[in-house]
Write an enzyme that holds these catalytic residues in place. Sequence first.
Site, mmCIF file in Angstrom:
data_model
loop_
_atom_site.group_PDB
_atom_site.id
_atom_site.type_symbol
_atom_site.label_atom_id
_atom_site.label_comp_id
_atom_site.label_asym_id
_atom_site.label_seq_id
_atom_site.Cartn_x
_atom_site.Cartn_y
_atom_site.Cartn_z
ATOM 1 N N GLU A 186 0.823 -1.211 0.000
ATOM 2 C CA GLU A 186 0.000 0.000 0.000
ATOM 3 C C GLU A 186 0.854 1.257 0.000
ATOM 4 O O GLU A 186 1.899 1.309 0.664
ATOM 5 C CB GLU A 186 -0.908 0.051 1.241
ATOM 6 C CG GLU A 186 -2.198 -0.723 1.067
ATOM 7 C CD GLU A 186 -3.212 -0.488 2.182
ATOM 8 O OE1 GLU A 186 -4.306 -1.042 2.067
ATOM 9 O OE2 GLU A 186 -2.915 0.222 3.157
ATOM 10 N N HIS B 18 -1.622 -7.161 15.790
ATOM 11 C CA HIS B 18 -0.993 -7.211 14.459
ATOM 12 C C HIS B 18 -1.874 -6.662 13.343
ATOM 13 O O HIS B 18 -1.395 -6.373 12.268
ATOM 14 C CB HIS B 18 -0.537 -8.628 14.132
ATOM 15 C CG HIS B 18 -1.596 -9.512 13.538
ATOM 16 N ND1 HIS B 18 -2.811 -9.736 14.136
ATOM 17 C CD2 HIS B 18 -1.613 -10.238 12.397
ATOM 18 C CE1 HIS B 18 -3.518 -10.562 13.396
ATOM 19 N NE2 HIS B 18 -2.827 -10.875 12.339
ATOM 20 N N SER C 194 -4.085 2.199 8.441
ATOM 21 C CA SER C 194 -3.086 1.423 9.161
ATOM 22 C C SER C 194 -2.514 2.316 10.250
ATOM 23 O O SER C 194 -2.672 3.540 10.198
ATOM 24 C CB SER C 194 -1.962 1.002 8.218
ATOM 25 O OG SER C 194 -2.449 0.121 7.242
#
Lengths: 163, 477
Positions: free
Chosen positions: B206, B400, B381
């Site tokens: 990304e 995670h 993120s």
Amino acid sequence: MNEKSENAKACIGAAAGTDSVHRPAEPRWEHFEHKADIGVRGIGPTMAAAFEQAATALVAVCTDPARVRPVEEIRIQCEAPTPELLLIDWLNALIFEMATRKMLFSRFKVQIHGARLEGVAAGEPIDVARHEPAVEVKGATYAELAVHEARPGHWVAQCVVDV
Amino acid sequence: MDLSKLERISETEWHVPPTGRMRVPAVIFATEQLLKEMDDKVLEQACGVATLPGIQKAAFAMPDAHWGYGFPIGGVAAFDPDEGGVISAGGVGFDISCGVRTLLTGLKAKDVIARQKELADTLFRWIPAGVGSTGNLHLSIKELDEVLANGAVWAVQRGYGTHADLERIEEHGRIEGADPDCVSNQAKKRQQDEMGTLGSGNHYLEVQEIVEIYDEAIAKVYGLRLGEVVVSIHCGSRGLGHQINTEYLKEMTAAAQQHGIHLPERELACAPIKSSVGQRYLGAMRAAINCALANRQILSHLAGKAFAEIFPGTKLTLLYDVSHNTCKVEEHVVDGKRKRLFVHRKGATRSYGPSRSADLPPEFRAVGQPVLIGGSMGTCSYILAGTDAAEQKAFASAVHGAGRALSRNQALKQWQGRQVIDELASRGVLIRSPSVRGVAEEAPGAYKDVSAVVDAAEQAGLARKVARCKPIICIKG
């Protein structure tokens, strides 16, 4: 507590059925739910037929098996002490062949003699445009693993595969 | 999850005291809301892990935990080899050393967005992604052995990146004790064409914009600036790791029986660390860790080539590389005693705080290691920092990622790939993927809210929020 396991059992129950007790199972495959991954299930009149169907369910995780032409055959042999472990070995052998040959399969022929399996998988090299493969399978797991004759002539072979 | 079985210790910590064969408690870190949405299976599996020989303190589950095989995903457990401790292939996961790395570009988001389509197409051309994709590398078994022994160091020697990168990778890019001889030829064969490939499923590359900074001081140390662009890569050891796990899972099932280890479920298959199988698995698993580190190193280099085509002179600088499916030897204090433990993290990131300065790159010693958390394609993120509290609470571990909320089949029933691609494009996220169906299965709505997971981790003290990144381009395997 164990909702998904119960779902899986319910699906086996549905697969076993009660309406056609004496009729051998029509060979077919299906997927069953698992949150992160996916369950593959083969159903057939014999253990071998259920294994063939489970293999089709495995390919269907990645692509529509109807799009895969059975133009090239490869042979697979495995041996394992129990039918459950034989199913795991069979599916893992297919995963290995698909990964290393960059192929997809659509037709399977399985013969089981005691602890030994002899199989033929027919398919073709991956064609991204035509097959639109969604996700590769990493391996067959022992989760929801079962191989059993739900009733005479009605075999079920299943496990969860990691994707 | 049925909360009645749990004892609430704080807003984000829940215990199940040992019963039956459990040797230690099971501990879940989550808010009440996350816990309510969590699989009951997580608790069942954490309690199963708590029965294994040599386990220390507790079997932990992170806020993003979900149903795995044997160990829950988001599971952490440490074992002492001197107390009969075990190593478990199911405690590491199929995708050994799956992880995330983030690279700094120094580019402004507005400049990248101005050439977003070109960059997306160029990245898609450079990055091999999807089922059956191969890289430019075809390695002989002998060459592959060198990868397995040397990890990202091998990649740098072959011209993929620089020596400076190695300091920004856990284990300095190469884990000690990898033994290629413990890896079967089948596993190696599966990897010969797969070095420098992204894979499929939830793996991605990304391009992201830093849209929020929570901790200015740490962000400065990490080189994160609001409105700048980073690249994040999520992938692992590819076919090699999958095959190793498949083979050792089988071997460990027999080994557990042989060593009289009771397994509540077969996927908990394990072997004593000091046994022959345990040692061979360690050698093979570490080889797979090196494979993953080399793989991400090659992919970074390819991403750099793509960026340089569109933005000449741009250099991608590695912020950090973390693995979230591993078992590593670490020293931890248990009951006042310093012990050398084998810490399994399956879907959990190491979260070293400043007290672990000897294990961190010099520039991160005052603030802790970057903890890189991937979200789904449409959301965001996070970049967090490791804390010393994580050390006390969960063997220096944190979350995670978001974790799935819906299965792949459920996702396919709800979304069509093309519709997901168009909708994300309208929100400024360009998706490039060889598989439209794969995109549908990975639709943002199929994932949990990563922000809730990250907030819970911070609230529990497992890591500290530093920055949030929003995707601009996603290359999906």
